[in-house]
Design a protein around this motif. Structure first.
Motif, mmCIF file in Angstrom:
data_model
loop_
_atom_site.group_PDB
_atom_site.id
_atom_site.type_symbol
_atom_site.label_atom_id
_atom_site.label_comp_id
_atom_site.label_asym_id
_atom_site.label_seq_id
_atom_site.Cartn_x
_atom_site.Cartn_y
_atom_site.Cartn_z
ATOM 1 N N THR A 195 0.847 -1.224 -0.100
ATOM 2 C CA THR A 195 0.087 0.042 -0.020
ATOM 3 C C THR A 195 0.868 1.381 0.141
ATOM 4 O OG1 THR A 195 -1.559 -1.092 1.204
ATOM 5 C CG2 THR A 195 -1.727 1.296 1.016
ATOM 6 N N VAL A 214 -3.973 -1.055 -9.787
ATOM 7 C CA VAL A 214 -3.583 -1.929 -8.563
ATOM 8 C C VAL A 214 -1.934 -2.082 -8.659
ATOM 9 C CG1 VAL A 214 -3.382 -4.415 -7.820
ATOM 10 C CG2 VAL A 214 -5.506 -3.447 -8.681
ATOM 11 N N LEU A 216 1.334 -4.047 -7.991
ATOM 12 C CA LEU A 216 1.863 -5.423 -7.374
ATOM 13 C C LEU A 216 3.170 -5.165 -6.818
ATOM 14 C CD1 LEU A 216 0.586 -7.892 -10.134
ATOM 15 C CD2 LEU A 216 -0.144 -7.716 -7.703
ATOM 16 N N ALA A 224 -0.701 -6.863 -2.979
ATOM 17 C CA ALA A 224 -0.962 -5.801 -4.157
ATOM 18 C C ALA A 224 -1.462 -4.632 -3.180
ATOM 19 C CB ALA A 224 -2.289 -6.479 -4.751
ATOM 20 N N GLY A 225 -1.198 -3.372 -3.688
ATOM 21 C CA GLY A 225 -1.791 -2.211 -2.937
ATOM 22 C C GLY A 225 -2.962 -1.823 -3.962
ATOM 23 N N MET A 226 -3.950 -1.536 -3.334
ATOM 24 C CA MET A 226 -5.298 -0.875 -4.430
ATOM 25 C C MET A 226 -5.464 0.271 -4.160
ATOM 26 S SD MET A 226 -7.150 -4.667 -4.250
ATOM 27 C CE MET A 226 -6.549 -4.830 -2.863
ATOM 28 N N ARG A 234 -8.342 -0.754 1.676
ATOM 29 C CA ARG A 234 -7.422 -1.415 2.832
ATOM 30 C C ARG A 234 -8.203 -2.640 3.371
ATOM 31 N NH1 ARG A 234 -6.357 3.901 4.575
ATOM 32 N NH2 ARG A 234 -4.043 4.324 4.578
ATOM 33 N N GLY A 241 -5.433 -7.190 -0.450
ATOM 34 C CA GLY A 241 -4.184 -7.326 -1.165
ATOM 35 C C GLY A 241 -3.194 -8.138 -0.849
ATOM 36 N N LEU A 318 -6.886 -9.780 -11.287
ATOM 37 C CA LEU A 318 -7.124 -8.428 -10.703
ATOM 38 C C LEU A 318 -7.801 -7.589 -11.523
ATOM 39 C CD1 LEU A 318 -3.477 -8.204 -9.411
ATOM 40 C CD2 LEU A 318 -5.610 -8.322 -8.027
#
Ligand code: ZN
Length: 401
Positions: A195, A214, A216, A224-226, A234, A241, A318
Protein backbone atom coordinates in the motif's frame (compact mmCIF):
# COMPACT_ATOMS: atom_id res chain seq x y z
CA UNK A 1 -25.15 0.82 15.96
CA UNK A 2 -24.20 2.09 12.55
CA UNK A 3 -22.07 5.22 12.66
CA UNK A 4 -22.20 7.54 9.71
CA UNK A 5 -19.74 10.38 9.86
CA UNK A 6 -20.86 13.76 8.67
CA UNK A 7 -18.87 16.67 7.37
CA UNK A 8 -18.52 19.76 9.48
CA UNK A 9 -17.09 23.09 8.42
CA UNK A 10 -13.62 22.38 9.80
CA UNK A 11 -13.45 19.09 7.90
CA UNK A 12 -14.60 20.77 4.72
CA UNK A 13 -11.94 23.43 5.19
CA UNK A 14 -9.15 20.93 5.67
CA UNK A 15 -10.48 18.89 2.76
CA UNK A 16 -10.33 21.99 0.53
CA UNK A 17 -6.82 22.69 1.73
CA UNK A 18 -5.78 19.20 0.69
CA UNK A 19 -7.50 19.54 -2.66
CA UNK A 20 -5.50 22.73 -3.34
CA UNK A 21 -2.21 21.07 -2.35
CA UNK A 22 -3.02 17.95 -4.39
CA UNK A 23 -3.92 20.03 -7.47
CA UNK A 24 -0.56 21.80 -7.37
CA UNK A 25 1.27 18.56 -6.63
CA UNK A 26 -0.31 16.85 -9.66
CA UNK A 27 -0.26 19.72 -12.13
CA UNK A 28 2.73 21.83 -11.13
CA UNK A 29 2.57 25.58 -10.34
CA UNK A 30 -0.95 27.03 -10.60
CA UNK A 31 -2.46 30.49 -10.24
CA UNK A 32 -5.42 31.19 -7.97
CA UNK A 33 -7.70 31.41 -11.00
CA UNK A 34 -6.45 28.10 -12.37
CA UNK A 35 -6.86 26.51 -8.93
CA UNK A 36 -10.43 27.77 -8.69
CA UNK A 37 -11.19 26.34 -12.13
CA UNK A 38 -9.64 22.95 -11.33
CA UNK A 39 -11.12 22.52 -7.89
CA UNK A 40 -14.53 24.08 -8.51
CA UNK A 41 -13.97 26.16 -5.36
CA UNK A 42 -14.78 29.87 -5.34
CA UNK A 43 -11.96 32.33 -6.04
CA UNK A 44 -12.40 33.74 -2.55
CA UNK A 45 -12.05 30.30 -0.90
CA UNK A 46 -8.97 29.53 -3.00
CA UNK A 47 -7.44 32.91 -2.11
CA UNK A 48 -7.97 32.32 1.62
CA UNK A 49 -6.44 28.85 1.44
CA UNK A 50 -3.48 29.96 -0.67
CA UNK A 51 -2.78 32.81 1.73
CA UNK A 52 -2.93 30.48 4.72
CA UNK A 53 -0.66 27.89 3.08
CA UNK A 54 1.78 30.56 2.00
CA UNK A 55 1.99 31.84 5.57
CA UNK A 56 2.64 28.28 6.76
CA UNK A 57 5.39 28.14 4.09
CA UNK A 58 3.76 25.10 2.48
CA UNK A 59 3.19 27.00 -0.76
CA UNK A 60 5.44 29.62 -2.30
CA UNK A 61 4.73 32.26 -4.93
CA UNK A 62 6.63 31.92 -8.20
CA UNK A 63 7.64 34.92 -10.33
CA UNK A 64 4.50 36.67 -11.71
CA UNK A 65 3.75 35.91 -15.35
CA UNK A 66 2.71 38.56 -17.82
CA UNK A 67 -0.31 37.71 -19.88
CA UNK A 68 -1.61 39.46 -22.99
CA UNK A 69 -4.41 41.29 -21.26
CA UNK A 70 -5.07 42.20 -17.66
CA UNK A 71 -3.02 41.83 -14.46
CA UNK A 72 0.05 39.56 -14.34
CA UNK A 73 -0.74 36.24 -12.64
CA UNK A 74 1.19 34.61 -9.82
CA UNK A 75 1.58 30.83 -9.94
CA UNK A 76 2.00 28.98 -6.65
CA UNK A 77 4.11 25.87 -6.12
CA UNK A 78 4.85 23.50 -3.26
CA UNK A 79 7.64 24.91 -1.09
CA UNK A 80 10.05 21.95 -0.79
CA UNK A 81 11.49 23.29 2.47
CA UNK A 82 8.06 23.78 4.02
CA UNK A 83 8.27 20.40 5.70
CA UNK A 84 10.32 17.24 5.93
CA UNK A 85 9.44 13.67 6.52
CA UNK A 86 11.24 10.41 7.10
CA UNK A 87 10.21 7.18 5.44
CA UNK A 88 11.46 3.83 6.72
CA UNK A 89 11.19 0.38 5.25
CA UNK A 90 11.89 -2.86 7.00
CA UNK A 91 12.18 -6.00 4.95
CA UNK A 92 13.58 -9.37 5.84
CA UNK A 93 17.09 -8.59 4.66
CA UNK A 94 17.40 -4.81 4.75
CA UNK A 95 16.22 -1.63 6.43
CA UNK A 96 16.23 1.69 4.56
CA UNK A 97 15.48 5.26 5.56
CA UNK A 98 14.86 8.31 3.38
CA UNK A 99 14.58 11.94 4.35
CA UNK A 100 12.31 13.74 1.89
CA UNK A 101 11.20 17.32 1.59
CA UNK A 102 7.63 18.44 0.99
CA UNK A 103 7.94 17.93 -2.77
CA UNK A 104 9.02 14.32 -2.26
CA UNK A 105 12.65 14.92 -3.25
CA UNK A 106 15.06 12.68 -1.39
CA UNK A 107 17.57 14.68 0.67
CA UNK A 108 19.30 11.76 2.43
CA UNK A 109 19.29 7.95 2.29
CA UNK A 110 20.62 5.36 4.74
CA UNK A 111 20.57 1.58 4.31
CA UNK A 112 21.44 -1.25 6.71
CA UNK A 113 21.60 -5.00 6.23
CA UNK A 114 19.39 -7.01 8.61
CA UNK A 115 18.53 -10.69 8.90
CA UNK A 116 14.87 -11.31 9.76
CA UNK A 117 14.94 -8.97 12.76
CA UNK A 118 12.67 -9.31 15.77
CA UNK A 119 11.14 -6.04 17.08
CA UNK A 120 13.84 -5.92 19.77
CA UNK A 121 16.53 -6.10 17.06
CA UNK A 122 14.81 -3.72 14.69
CA UNK A 123 13.80 -0.80 16.94
CA UNK A 124 17.37 0.40 17.71
CA UNK A 125 18.37 -0.06 14.06
CA UNK A 126 15.42 2.04 12.86
CA UNK A 127 16.20 4.68 15.50
CA UNK A 128 19.86 4.78 14.40
CA UNK A 129 18.82 5.19 10.75
CA UNK A 130 16.49 8.06 11.70
CA UNK A 131 19.29 9.68 13.66
CA UNK A 132 21.79 9.37 10.85
CA UNK A 133 19.31 10.84 8.34
CA UNK A 134 18.79 13.89 10.54
CA UNK A 135 22.52 14.39 10.99
CA UNK A 136 23.36 14.01 7.31
CA UNK A 137 21.19 16.92 6.15
CA UNK A 138 20.83 20.23 7.89
CA UNK A 139 17.25 21.46 8.21
CA UNK A 140 14.86 23.05 10.69
CA UNK A 141 13.93 20.14 13.01
CA UNK A 142 10.67 21.85 13.91
CA UNK A 143 9.65 21.15 10.33
CA UNK A 144 10.04 17.38 10.64
CA UNK A 145 6.44 16.25 10.31
CA UNK A 146 6.93 12.68 11.38
CA UNK A 147 8.02 9.22 10.37
CA UNK A 148 6.20 6.75 8.17
CA UNK A 149 7.17 3.10 8.05
CA UNK A 150 6.40 0.45 5.47
CA UNK A 151 6.42 -3.13 6.74
CA UNK A 152 5.73 -6.37 4.94
CA UNK A 153 2.62 -8.28 5.76
CA UNK A 154 -0.58 -8.11 7.64
CA UNK A 155 -2.04 -5.72 10.11
CA UNK A 156 -4.36 -5.94 13.02
CA UNK A 157 -5.47 -2.45 14.02
CA UNK A 158 -3.82 0.92 13.57
CA UNK A 159 -0.07 0.63 13.84
CA UNK A 160 -0.26 -2.79 15.47
CA UNK A 161 1.06 -5.55 13.32
CA UNK A 162 -0.15 -9.05 13.14
CA UNK A 163 2.60 -10.12 10.83
CA UNK A 164 2.66 -13.79 10.15
CA UNK A 165 5.82 -15.62 11.20
CA UNK A 166 6.23 -16.23 7.48
CA UNK A 167 7.29 -12.63 6.98
CA UNK A 168 9.16 -11.55 10.09
CA UNK A 169 9.52 -13.38 13.39
CA UNK A 170 8.17 -12.04 16.68
CA UNK A 171 6.08 -9.21 15.25
CA UNK A 172 2.69 -10.66 16.13
CA UNK A 173 0.75 -7.94 17.97
CA UNK A 174 3.75 -5.65 18.32
CA UNK A 175 2.59 -2.00 18.46
CA UNK A 176 5.14 -0.61 15.99
CA UNK A 177 3.75 2.92 15.77
CA UNK A 178 3.61 3.41 19.55
CA UNK A 179 7.00 1.85 20.35
CA UNK A 180 8.90 3.55 17.54
CA UNK A 181 7.14 6.85 18.28
CA UNK A 182 8.29 6.65 21.91
CA UNK A 183 11.85 6.00 20.80
CA UNK A 184 11.95 8.77 18.20
CA UNK A 185 9.80 11.40 19.89
CA UNK A 186 7.82 12.12 16.69
CA UNK A 187 4.53 10.71 15.37
CA UNK A 188 4.96 7.39 13.53
CA UNK A 189 2.54 6.04 10.94
CA UNK A 190 2.58 2.45 9.73
CA UNK A 191 1.49 1.05 6.39
CA UNK A 192 2.00 -2.29 4.70
CA UNK A 193 4.69 -2.17 2.02
CA UNK A 194 2.43 -2.77 -0.99
CA UNK A 195 0.00 0.00 0.00
CA UNK A 196 2.87 2.37 0.81
CA UNK A 197 4.35 1.65 -2.62
CA UNK A 198 0.99 2.36 -4.26
CA UNK A 199 0.91 5.74 -2.46
CA UNK A 200 4.49 6.46 -3.61
CA UNK A 201 3.67 5.58 -7.20
CA UNK A 202 0.45 7.61 -7.11
CA UNK A 203 2.26 10.71 -5.80
CA UNK A 204 5.59 10.58 -7.58
CA UNK A 205 5.55 7.79 -10.18
CA UNK A 206 3.71 6.27 -13.13
CA UNK A 207 0.35 6.24 -11.36
CA UNK A 208 0.31 10.02 -10.87
CA UNK A 209 -3.19 11.23 -11.64
CA UNK A 210 -4.67 7.74 -12.04
CA UNK A 211 -8.00 7.04 -10.43
CA UNK A 212 -7.92 3.22 -10.31
CA UNK A 213 -4.87 1.02 -10.37
CA UNK A 214 -3.45 -2.04 -8.66
CA UNK A 215 0.17 -2.03 -7.55
CA UNK A 216 1.88 -5.41 -7.42
CA UNK A 217 4.69 -5.25 -4.90
CA UNK A 218 7.34 -7.85 -5.65
CA UNK A 219 9.64 -8.31 -2.69
CA UNK A 220 10.46 -11.17 -0.36
CA UNK A 221 6.79 -12.01 -0.94
CA UNK A 222 4.15 -10.52 -3.22
CA UNK A 223 1.32 -8.21 -2.21
CA UNK A 224 -1.08 -5.80 -3.90
CA UNK A 225 -1.74 -2.16 -3.07
CA UNK A 226 -5.13 -1.10 -4.34
CA UNK A 227 -6.10 2.40 -5.30
CA UNK A 228 -9.67 2.15 -6.54
CA UNK A 229 -12.06 4.90 -7.61
CA UNK A 230 -9.80 7.55 -6.12
CA UNK A 231 -9.33 5.85 -2.76
CA UNK A 232 -6.90 3.51 -1.13
CA UNK A 233 -8.69 0.27 -0.50
CA UNK A 234 -7.53 -1.45 2.67
CA UNK A 235 -10.35 -3.87 3.44
CA UNK A 236 -12.25 -4.39 6.68
CA UNK A 237 -9.17 -5.49 8.63
CA UNK A 238 -6.51 -3.73 6.54
CA UNK A 239 -5.56 -6.98 4.87
CA UNK A 240 -6.91 -6.43 1.37
CA UNK A 241 -4.29 -7.23 -1.23
CA UNK A 242 -2.69 -10.18 0.59
CA UNK A 243 -2.67 -11.99 -2.72
CA UNK A 244 0.62 -13.82 -2.07
CA UNK A 245 -1.44 -16.58 -0.50
CA UNK A 246 -3.88 -16.94 -3.33
CA UNK A 247 -3.62 -20.46 -4.74
CA UNK A 248 -2.38 -20.40 -8.33
CA UNK A 249 -1.26 -24.03 -8.59
CA UNK A 250 -3.66 -26.43 -6.86
CA UNK A 251 -1.61 -29.05 -4.96
CA UNK A 252 1.54 -27.13 -5.88
CA UNK A 253 4.53 -26.22 -3.72
CA UNK A 254 3.83 -26.20 0.03
CA UNK A 255 3.63 -22.72 1.59
CA UNK A 256 4.46 -21.63 5.13
CA UNK A 257 0.82 -20.48 5.51
CA UNK A 258 -0.27 -24.14 5.45
CA UNK A 259 -1.71 -24.20 1.94
CA UNK A 260 -0.14 -25.49 -1.25
CA UNK A 261 0.52 -23.67 -4.51
CA UNK A 262 0.39 -20.06 -3.23
CA UNK A 263 1.43 -17.25 -5.59
CA UNK A 264 4.26 -16.33 -3.18
CA UNK A 265 5.90 -19.67 -3.90
CA UNK A 266 6.27 -18.89 -7.63
CA UNK A 267 6.64 -15.17 -8.17
CA UNK A 268 8.41 -13.59 -5.17
CA UNK A 269 12.07 -12.81 -4.72
CA UNK A 270 12.07 -15.57 -2.12
CA UNK A 271 10.96 -18.07 -4.75
CA UNK A 272 13.70 -16.86 -7.14
CA UNK A 273 16.34 -17.27 -4.43
CA UNK A 274 15.07 -20.73 -3.72
CA UNK A 275 15.22 -21.61 -7.39
CA UNK A 276 18.81 -20.43 -7.56
CA UNK A 277 19.65 -22.13 -4.30
CA UNK A 278 20.95 -19.00 -2.59
CA UNK A 279 20.47 -17.61 0.86
CA UNK A 280 19.27 -13.99 1.15
CA UNK A 281 22.05 -13.08 3.52
CA UNK A 282 24.65 -13.99 0.88
CA UNK A 283 23.25 -11.17 -1.22
CA UNK A 284 24.30 -8.10 0.67
CA UNK A 285 25.00 -6.04 -2.44
CA UNK A 286 22.64 -5.85 -5.43
CA UNK A 287 25.53 -6.51 -7.86
CA UNK A 288 26.09 -9.93 -6.25
CA UNK A 289 22.61 -10.92 -7.34
CA UNK A 290 23.13 -9.51 -10.83
CA UNK A 291 26.31 -11.58 -11.12
CA UNK A 292 24.44 -14.70 -9.99
CA UNK A 293 21.65 -14.03 -12.47
CA UNK A 294 24.24 -13.72 -15.24
CA UNK A 295 25.89 -17.00 -14.19
CA UNK A 296 22.63 -18.90 -13.98
CA UNK A 297 20.83 -17.56 -17.02
CA UNK A 298 19.01 -20.75 -17.92
CA UNK A 299 17.87 -21.39 -14.32
CA UNK A 300 16.56 -17.84 -14.13
CA UNK A 301 14.68 -18.25 -17.39
CA UNK A 302 13.10 -21.41 -16.01
CA UNK A 303 12.07 -19.55 -12.87
CA UNK A 304 10.72 -16.65 -14.92
CA UNK A 305 8.70 -19.04 -17.08
CA UNK A 306 6.95 -20.58 -14.08
CA UNK A 307 6.56 -17.16 -12.42
CA UNK A 308 5.07 -15.65 -15.58
CA UNK A 309 2.45 -18.38 -15.74
CA UNK A 310 1.32 -17.58 -12.19
CA UNK A 311 1.49 -13.83 -12.88
CA UNK A 312 -0.73 -14.05 -15.97
CA UNK A 313 -3.34 -15.77 -13.86
CA UNK A 314 -3.03 -13.10 -11.16
CA UNK A 315 -3.23 -10.21 -13.64
CA UNK A 316 -6.29 -11.78 -15.25
CA UNK A 317 -7.96 -12.12 -11.85
CA UNK A 318 -7.12 -8.55 -10.75
CA UNK A 319 -8.41 -7.10 -14.02
CA UNK A 320 -11.63 -9.05 -13.79
CA UNK A 321 -12.18 -8.27 -10.11
CA UNK A 322 -11.26 -4.57 -10.05
CA UNK A 323 -11.24 -3.23 -13.62
CA UNK A 324 -8.19 -1.00 -13.00
CA UNK A 325 -6.81 1.49 -15.55
CA UNK A 326 -3.54 -0.42 -15.34
CA UNK A 327 -1.51 -2.74 -13.11
CA UNK A 328 1.83 -1.38 -11.90
CA UNK A 329 4.69 -3.79 -11.20
CA UNK A 330 7.47 -2.82 -8.82
CA UNK A 331 9.06 -3.25 -5.44
CA UNK A 332 12.46 -4.39 -4.21
CA UNK A 333 12.83 -7.16 -6.80
CA UNK A 334 16.03 -6.26 -8.72
CA UNK A 335 15.26 -4.76 -12.19
CA UNK A 336 17.26 -7.51 -13.91
CA UNK A 337 14.95 -10.14 -12.42
CA UNK A 338 11.76 -8.13 -12.92
CA UNK A 339 12.66 -7.58 -16.59
CA UNK A 340 13.13 -11.33 -17.10
CA UNK A 341 9.73 -11.95 -15.62
CA UNK A 342 8.00 -9.21 -17.61
CA UNK A 343 9.62 -10.33 -20.87
CA UNK A 344 7.88 -13.69 -20.47
CA UNK A 345 4.44 -12.32 -19.52
CA UNK A 346 3.10 -11.70 -23.01
CA UNK A 347 0.73 -12.78 -24.34
CA UNK A 348 -1.49 -12.05 -21.34
CA UNK A 349 -4.82 -13.80 -21.08
CA UNK A 350 -7.51 -12.34 -23.33
CA UNK A 351 -9.14 -9.37 -21.56
CA UNK A 352 -12.86 -9.35 -20.89
CA UNK A 353 -13.40 -6.60 -23.48
CA UNK A 354 -10.66 -7.06 -26.09
CA UNK A 355 -12.19 -4.53 -28.48
CA UNK A 356 -11.95 -1.58 -26.12
CA UNK A 357 -9.24 0.95 -26.85
CA UNK A 358 -6.95 1.51 -23.87
CA UNK A 359 -5.18 4.72 -22.98
CA UNK A 360 -2.64 2.81 -20.87
CA UNK A 361 -0.99 -0.60 -21.34
CA UNK A 362 -2.38 -3.42 -19.21
CA UNK A 363 0.82 -3.57 -17.20
CA UNK A 364 3.42 -0.88 -16.56
CA UNK A 365 6.68 -0.96 -14.62
CA UNK A 366 6.84 1.46 -11.70
CA UNK A 367 9.18 4.38 -12.23
CA UNK A 368 10.34 5.14 -8.74
CA UNK A 369 12.27 1.90 -8.38
CA UNK A 370 12.98 -0.02 -5.25
CA UNK A 371 12.46 2.99 -2.99
CA UNK A 372 8.78 3.32 -3.95
CA UNK A 373 7.43 1.93 -0.68
CA UNK A 374 9.73 4.16 1.36
CA UNK A 375 8.67 7.24 -0.60
CA UNK A 376 5.08 6.27 0.08
CA UNK A 377 5.89 5.78 3.76
CA UNK A 378 7.54 9.20 3.86
CA UNK A 379 4.39 10.70 2.33
CA UNK A 380 2.21 9.41 5.19
CA UNK A 381 3.19 12.05 7.80
CA UNK A 382 3.11 14.86 5.23
CA UNK A 383 -0.56 14.24 4.54
CA UNK A 384 -1.60 13.33 8.01
CA UNK A 385 -0.60 16.87 8.98
CA UNK A 386 -3.27 18.38 6.82
CA UNK A 387 -5.41 15.31 6.72
CA UNK A 388 -5.96 12.55 9.25
CA UNK A 389 -7.45 10.35 6.55
CA UNK A 390 -5.07 9.99 3.67
CA UNK A 391 -7.57 8.48 1.28
CA UNK A 392 -9.87 11.48 1.51
CA UNK A 393 -7.10 13.52 -0.03
CA UNK A 394 -7.19 11.29 -3.03
CA UNK A 395 -10.68 12.16 -4.13
CA UNK A 396 -10.42 13.05 -7.79
CA UNK A 397 -9.82 16.74 -8.14
CA UNK A 398 -12.18 18.89 -10.11
CA UNK A 399 -15.17 17.59 -8.19
CA UNK A 400 -16.85 19.50 -5.42
CA UNK A 401 -16.29 17.78 -2.06
ZN1 ZN B 1 0.61 -19.35 1.38
Amino acid sequence: MKVISGTNLEQAKSHNRRVVIESIRTNGPLSRAALARLTALTTQTVSNIVEELERAEILKAEAPQRIARGQPITPYSINPDGGYSIGLELERDHAVGLLTDLSGSVRARVERVVDRPTPADAMPILAAITDELQRSFSFDRARLLGVGIALPGRYATEGVTSLSPATLPGWQNFPVARELGKLLGVPVLVENDATAAAIGERLYGVARGLNSFVYLFLGGGIGAGMFLDGHLYRGSRSNAGEIGHMIVAPNGLPCICGKRGCLDRYVSLGSAYEYLNIREIELQAPHTLDALIEQQRSRIDEWAGAAAEAMRQTIDFLELAFDPQTIVLGGPMPPSLLQRLVSQLEPLHTPVNPGIERSLPRIVIGTTGRDTAILGAAALPIFSQTNPQFDVLQKPIGKKP
